[in-house]
Design a protein around this motif. Structure first.
Motif, PDB file in Angstrom:
ATOM      1  N   LYS A   1       0.841  -1.186   0.000  1.00  0.00           N
ATOM      2  CA  LYS A   1       0.000   0.000   0.000  1.00  0.00           C
ATOM      3  C   LYS A   1       0.884   1.247   0.000  1.00  0.00           C
ATOM      4  O   LYS A   1       2.084   1.180   0.258  1.00  0.00           O
ATOM      5  N   ILE A   2       0.261   2.405  -0.267  1.00  0.00           N
ATOM      6  CA  ILE A   2       1.005   3.654  -0.405  1.00  0.00           C
ATOM      7  C   ILE A   2       0.489   4.678   0.601  1.00  0.00           C
ATOM      8  O   ILE A   2      -0.720   4.870   0.755  1.00  0.00           O
ATOM      9  N   ALA A   3       1.417   5.346   1.283  1.00  0.00           N
ATOM     10  CA  ALA A   3       1.072   6.427   2.212  1.00  0.00           C
ATOM     11  C   ALA A   3       1.812   7.688   1.807  1.00  0.00           C
ATOM     12  O   ALA A   3       3.001   7.647   1.481  1.00  0.00           O
ATOM     13  N   LEU A   4       1.107   8.825   1.831  1.00  0.00           N
ATOM     14  CA  LEU A   4       1.729  10.127   1.578  1.00  0.00           C
ATOM     15  C   LEU A   4       1.739  10.898   2.891  1.00  0.00           C
ATOM     16  O   LEU A   4       0.702  11.047   3.542  1.00  0.00           O
ATOM     17  N   ILE A   5       2.926  11.388   3.259  1.00  0.00           N
ATOM     18  CA  ILE A   5       3.099  12.088   4.525  1.00  0.00           C
ATOM     19  C   ILE A   5       3.653  13.480   4.249  1.00  0.00           C
ATOM     20  O   ILE A   5       4.735  13.609   3.656  1.00  0.00           O
ATOM     21  N   THR A   6       2.938  14.524   4.673  1.00  0.00           N
ATOM     22  CA  THR A   6       3.467  15.882   4.527  1.00  0.00           C
ATOM     23  C   THR A   6       4.278  16.245   5.761  1.00  0.00           C
ATOM     24  O   THR A   6       4.073  15.710   6.848  1.00  0.00           O
ATOM     25  N   GLY A   7       5.233  17.148   5.567  1.00  0.00           N
ATOM     26  CA  GLY A   7       6.088  17.534   6.688  1.00  0.00           C
ATOM     27  C   GLY A   7       6.898  16.373   7.214  1.00  0.00           C
ATOM     28  O   GLY A   7       7.069  16.201   8.426  1.00  0.00           O
ATOM     29  N   ALA A   8       7.440  15.581   6.294  1.00  0.00           N
ATOM     30  CA  ALA A   8       8.119  14.339   6.680  1.00  0.00           C
ATOM     31  C   ALA A   8       9.579  14.530   7.064  1.00  0.00           C
ATOM     32  O   ALA A   8      10.254  13.558   7.412  1.00  0.00           O
ATOM     33  N   THR A   9      10.068  15.758   7.024  1.00  0.00           N
ATOM     34  CA  THR A   9      11.502  15.970   7.226  1.00  0.00           C
ATOM     35  C   THR A   9      11.929  15.984   8.689  1.00  0.00           C
ATOM     36  O   THR A   9      13.130  16.007   8.984  1.00  0.00           O
ATOM     37  N   SER A  10      10.971  15.993   9.610  1.00  0.00           N
ATOM     38  CA  SER A  10      11.332  16.004  11.029  1.00  0.00           C
ATOM     39  C   SER A  10      10.120  15.639  11.873  1.00  0.00           C
ATOM     40  O   SER A  10       9.004  15.512  11.367  1.00  0.00           O
TER      41      SER A  10
ATOM     42  N   GLU B   1       8.359  12.594  10.272  1.00  0.00           N
ATOM     43  CA  GLU B   1       9.444  11.632  10.072  1.00  0.00           C
ATOM     44  C   GLU B   1       9.174  10.339  10.849  1.00  0.00           C
ATOM     45  O   GLU B   1       9.325   9.232  10.313  1.00  0.00           O
ATOM     46  N   ALA B   2       8.776  10.470  12.105  1.00  0.00           N
ATOM     47  CA  ALA B   2       8.516   9.293  12.927  1.00  0.00           C
ATOM     48  C   ALA B   2       7.376   8.460  12.354  1.00  0.00           C
ATOM     49  O   ALA B   2       7.432   7.221  12.342  1.00  0.00           O
ATOM     50  N   THR B   3       6.334   9.127  11.856  1.00  0.00           N
ATOM     51  CA  THR B   3       5.199   8.421  11.271  1.00  0.00           C
ATOM     52  C   THR B   3       5.596   7.698  10.000  1.00  0.00           C
ATOM     53  O   THR B   3       5.167   6.566   9.748  1.00  0.00           O
ATOM     54  N   THR B   4       6.431   8.336   9.195  1.00  0.00           N
ATOM     55  CA  THR B   4       6.903   7.714   7.963  1.00  0.00           C
ATOM     56  C   THR B   4       7.627   6.406   8.266  1.00  0.00           C
ATOM     57  O   THR B   4       7.414   5.384   7.589  1.00  0.00           O
ATOM     58  N   ILE B   5       8.464   6.417   9.280  1.00  0.00           N
ATOM     59  CA  ILE B   5       9.219   5.213   9.648  1.00  0.00           C
ATOM     60  C   ILE B   5       8.280   4.118  10.153  1.00  0.00           C
ATOM     61  O   ILE B   5       8.419   2.943   9.788  1.00  0.00           O
ATOM     62  N   VAL B   6       7.298   4.491  10.966  1.00  0.00           N
ATOM     63  CA  VAL B   6       6.324   3.513  11.449  1.00  0.00           C
ATOM     64  C   VAL B   6       5.565   2.876  10.285  1.00  0.00           C
ATOM     65  O   VAL B   6       5.367   1.655  10.251  1.00  0.00           O
ATOM     66  N   LEU B   7       5.144   3.680   9.338  1.00  0.00           N
ATOM     67  CA  LEU B   7       4.403   3.148   8.190  1.00  0.00           C
ATOM     68  C   LEU B   7       5.300   2.279   7.310  1.00  0.00           C
ATOM     69  O   LEU B   7       4.852   1.267   6.757  1.00  0.00           O
ATOM     70  N   ALA B   8       6.561   2.656   7.190  1.00  0.00           N
ATOM     71  CA  ALA B   8       7.506   1.833   6.430  1.00  0.00           C
ATOM     72  C   ALA B   8       7.669   0.462   7.081  1.00  0.00           C
ATOM     73  O   ALA B   8       7.719  -0.569   6.398  1.00  0.00           O
ATOM     74  N   LYS B   9       7.722   0.439   8.423  1.00  0.00           N
ATOM     75  CA  LYS B   9       7.821  -0.830   9.145  1.00  0.00           C
ATOM     76  C   LYS B   9       6.589  -1.697   8.909  1.00  0.00           C
ATOM     77  O   LYS B   9       6.676  -2.926   8.934  1.00  0.00           O
ATOM     78  N   LEU B  10       5.444  -1.050   8.664  1.00  0.00           N
ATOM     79  CA  LEU B  10       4.213  -1.787   8.366  1.00  0.00           C
ATOM     80  C   LEU B  10       4.158  -2.256   6.914  1.00  0.00           C
ATOM     81  O   LEU B  10       3.223  -2.962   6.532  1.00  0.00           O
ATOM     82  N   GLY B  11       5.146  -1.841   6.113  1.00  0.00           N
ATOM     83  CA  GLY B  11       5.214  -2.290   4.727  1.00  0.00           C
ATOM     84  C   GLY B  11       4.645  -1.328   3.704  1.00  0.00           C
ATOM     85  O   GLY B  11       4.500  -1.682   2.527  1.00  0.00           O
ATOM     86  N   TYR B  12       4.329  -0.096   4.122  1.00  0.00           N
ATOM     87  CA  TYR B  12       3.816   0.888   3.170  1.00  0.00           C
ATOM     88  C   TYR B  12       4.952   1.470   2.336  1.00  0.00           C
ATOM     89  O   TYR B  12       6.002   1.852   2.882  1.00  0.00           O
ATOM     90  N   ASN B  13       4.750   1.560   1.035  1.00  0.00           N
ATOM     91  CA  ASN B  13       5.588   2.425   0.225  1.00  0.00           C
ATOM     92  C   ASN B  13       5.198   3.862   0.561  1.00  0.00           C
ATOM     93  O   ASN B  13       4.021   4.152   0.803  1.00  0.00           O
ATOM     94  N   THR B  14       6.168   4.767   0.579  1.00  0.00           N
ATOM     95  CA  THR B  14       5.895   6.096   1.099  1.00  0.00           C
ATOM     96  C   THR B  14       6.204   7.198   0.089  1.00  0.00           C
ATOM     97  O   THR B  14       7.211   7.145  -0.612  1.00  0.00           O
ATOM     98  N   ILE B  15       5.314   8.187   0.065  1.00  0.00           N
ATOM     99  CA  ILE B  15       5.576   9.438  -0.640  1.00  0.00           C
ATOM    100  C   ILE B  15       5.819  10.469   0.454  1.00  0.00           C
ATOM    101  O   ILE B  15       4.925  10.754   1.252  1.00  0.00           O
ATOM    102  N   ILE B  16       7.026  10.997   0.515  1.00  0.00           N
ATOM    103  CA  ILE B  16       7.392  11.924   1.580  1.00  0.00           C
ATOM    104  C   ILE B  16       7.542  13.328   0.999  1.00  0.00           C
ATOM    105  O   ILE B  16       8.125  13.513  -0.063  1.00  0.00           O
ATOM    106  N   THR B  17       6.990  14.316   1.699  1.00  0.00           N
ATOM    107  CA  THR B  17       7.047  15.682   1.200  1.00  0.00           C
ATOM    108  C   THR B  17       7.579  16.623   2.266  1.00  0.00           C
ATOM    109  O   THR B  17       7.477  16.360   3.460  1.00  0.00           O
ATOM    110  N   GLY B  18       8.139  17.725   1.802  1.00  0.00           N
ATOM    111  CA  GLY B  18       8.666  18.748   2.702  1.00  0.00           C
ATOM    112  C   GLY B  18       9.438  19.781   1.908  1.00  0.00           C
ATOM    113  O   GLY B  18       9.579  19.682   0.691  1.00  0.00           O
ATOM    114  N   ARG B  19       9.957  20.793   2.621  1.00  0.00           N
ATOM    115  CA  ARG B  19      10.689  21.875   1.967  1.00  0.00           C
ATOM    116  C   ARG B  19      12.193  21.649   1.950  1.00  0.00           C
ATOM    117  O   ARG B  19      12.909  22.299   1.193  1.00  0.00           O
TER     118      ARG B  19
END
Length: 252
Positions: free
Chosen positions: A3-12, A16-34
């Motif tokens: 599955k795919i998750a998009l996370i805004t403000g993923a740089t910190s 960032e913590a949520t992105t890692i948790v979702l990655a551990k669950l097996g989600y492919n991730t779209i990460i966004t930030g400045r």
């Protein structure tokens, strides 16, 4: 297929913590930030440590043209987005209504409200097409209690709560879940940004308190997204044990 998750403000912080948790669950991730250098570093960590695929999009969510160009650049194979985490947000200053700069108000409104709405609108198109999805909006205790020196920031988070409720009603027929998570004190870069990089002022916010961590919120999101298909967690208010609400804190 992941599955795919998009996370805004993923740089910190929470993003960032949520992105890692979702990655551990097996989600492919779209990460966004400045901050592209941070996105690139996080992408490498995710792919190397969790064997998932990651797409990074560098843009300022306050800029509608940048946001639209970024979303339009998402390849077809990445467009079946299952989860949207609207995490990007900030507070700027603690000045009172008679002593605040308009540019600080505008920054908060454009990030916390306009940016969230515009990006959500584009991602919802994909979810409606698939007749499924889950949107998680990161709100705040400031969306429930208004406090001195926080009127406009609080107003933006009250707006996030209203938007979340409206989304939930409007998207019900499309089988799209909508959740609001409202944290109290969380020790991230939030206060450092609020005080313009003044580390001492940022540290004083949490003096005598064991605040929540970004990991605490990420684990809460993990609970929310792992509920069965027939279960939606509408709203969560999560606080440190030493904080009752925006006004009362036991600083031991």
């Amino acid at each position: 297929m992941n599955k795919i998750a998009l996370i805004t403000g993923a740089t910190s912080g929470i993003g960032e913590a949520t992105t890692i948790v979702l990655a551990k669950l097996g989600y492919n991730t779209i990460i966004t930030g400045r901050r592209e250098e941070r996105l690139i570093k996080l992408k490498a960590t995710l792919e190397n440590e969790y064997s998932i695929k990651t797409l990074h999009l560098c843009f300022d969510i306050r800029n509608q043209e940048e946001t639209l160009n970024a979303i339009n650049s998402i390849p077809a194979e990445w467009q079946n987005i299952d989860i949207l985490i609207n995490n990007a947000g900030l507070a700027s200053g603690t000045e009172k209504m008679d002593d605040v700069r308009w540019d600080k108000w505008q920054q908060m409104i454009d990030t916390n409200i306009t940016g969230l709405l515009f990006l959500s609108k584009e991602i919802i198109k994909f979810m409606v097409k698939n007749q499924s999805g889950h949107i998680i909006n990161i709100s705040s205790i400031a969306g429930i209690n208004v406090y001195e020196g926080g009127s406009v920031y609080c107003a933006t988070k009250h707006a996030v709560n209203a938007i979340t409720q409206g989304m939930r009603i409007d998207l019900l027929k499309h089988n799209i879940k909508v959740t609001s998570i409202a944290p109290g004190m969380v020790e991230t870069e939030f206060s450092l940004v609020r005080f313009g990089g003044d580390q001492q002022k940022a540290d004083d916010v949490y003096k005598g308190v064991t605040p929540l961590s970004a990991q605490d919120i990420a684990e809460t999101i993990e609970f929310v997204v792992t509920r069965p298909a027939h279960v939606n967690i509408n709203d969560i208010l999560i606080m440190p044990t030493q904080q009752a609400n925006a006004y009362y804190t036991n600083r031991g």
